[in-house]
Design an enzyme around this catalytic site. Structure first.
Site, PDB file in Angstrom:
ATOM      1  N   ASN A   1      61.555  27.289 -57.648  1.00 26.52           N
ATOM      2  CA  ASN A   1      62.566  28.290 -57.960  1.00 26.52           C
ATOM      3  C   ASN A   1      62.624  29.428 -56.948  1.00 26.52           C
ATOM      4  OD1 ASN A   1      64.235  30.101 -59.962  1.00 26.52           O
ATOM      5  ND2 ASN A   1      62.390  31.274 -59.518  1.00 26.52           N
TER       6      ASN A   1
ATOM      7  N   TYR B   1      70.820  31.480 -45.766  1.00 27.60           N
ATOM      8  CA  TYR B   1      70.561  31.100 -47.158  1.00 27.60           C
ATOM      9  C   TYR B   1      71.327  29.832 -47.517  1.00 27.60           C
ATOM     10  CZ  TYR B   1      71.023  31.120 -52.238  1.00 27.60           C
ATOM     11  OH  TYR B   1      71.051  30.747 -53.578  1.00 27.60           O
TER      12      TYR B   1
ATOM     13  N   LYS C   1      69.913  26.087 -48.645  1.00 26.63           N
ATOM     14  CA  LYS C   1      70.225  25.440 -49.913  1.00 26.63           C
ATOM     15  C   LYS C   1      70.905  24.083 -49.705  1.00 26.63           C
ATOM     16  CE  LYS C   1      68.396  28.407 -52.658  1.00 26.63           C
ATOM     17  NZ  LYS C   1      67.222  28.045 -53.481  1.00 26.63           N
TER      18      LYS C   1
END
Length: 239
Positions: free
Chosen positions: A90, A151, A155
């Site tokens: 996470n 980022y 992802k």
């Protein structure tokens, strides 16, 4: 998998979505390792809440910007809980990085914490007998944000990582991803911006941490035949 009695590591679970994920899993019977880097107080509070639910809890401190830190998160879980059945990757960094201003340090931090750490933590968890890995992807991995490009690239890498690990670690380990849309509004977001995002979302609202935590819990408890899936939890906004 029966969630009752499973030993779960949730990285970055001292606060926010990670914290709620840890508590939701505990409510369903899981023992939880609460991982943190700097938020020791919050991690201890989350672990205490897990214990108050009648489950075992331990806190694990490590810096996921290093490979050693990724290994340490898993090893600390095994030491504190006695084993690891499920890894929830996470933890991530998320901050604005305008394309013309991105530094090498910012690029590396996004890749190290958001992508490299989940790989090496998954590798170690598989060695330690884990049966499930759940990665947290994100809508930016499918529709990149220009002002958050490192980022977004990290992802997108999580999606590829999930699919590759699902092939490479099977049949002993299943690997899936949960891909959140907009969740938790920043303090500086205006009411007008909130309304605009909600209007573009078919279900008519912005996501809540509970939406992600519930989906992660579903994947933990779901059929072991689920493998290599990337589940979008965005209210249909990416359609």
């Amino acid at each position: 998998m029966n969630t009752e009695g499973t030993d779960v590591l949730v990285t970055g679970s001292a606060k926010r979505v990670g914290r709620l994920t840890a508590l939701t899993l505990a409510e369903e019977g899981a023992n939880v390792a609460v991982h943190y880097n700097t938020s020791e107080k919050e991690a201890e509070e989350t672990a205490q809440e897990v214990r108050e639910l009648g489950r075992k809890a331990t806190t694990v401190k490590s810096d996921l910007s290093t490979v050693e830190g990724a290994y340490a998160a898993v090893d600390g879980t095994v030491e504190g809980l006695g084993g690891i059945d499920v890894l929830v990757n996470n933890a991530s960094v998320f901050y604005e990085t305008p394309i013309r201003e991105v530094t090498e340090e910012e690029w590396n931090q996004n890749m190290d914490v958001n992508l490299r750490a989940p790989f090496f933590a998954s590798q170690r968890a598989a060695e330690q007998g884990a049966e499930k890995v759940i990665n947290i992807a994100g809508v930016g991995g499918h529709r990149p944000f220009a002002s958050f490009l490192p980022y977004s690239v990290s992802k997108a890498g999580i999606v590829a990582l999930t699919e590759g690990l699902a092939k490479g670690l099977a049949p002993e380990v299943t690997v899936n991803a949960v891909s959140p849309g907009t969740v938790l509004s920043p303090e500086d977001r205006t009411e007008q911006e909130e309304k605009r995002i909600a209007e573009k979302t078919p279900v008519g609202r912005i996501g809540e941490p509970e939406d992600i935590a519930d989906t992660v819990t579903f994947v933990v408890a779901s059929s072991d035949f689920l493998n290599g899936a990337v589940i979008s939890v965005d209210g249909g906004r990416s359609l």
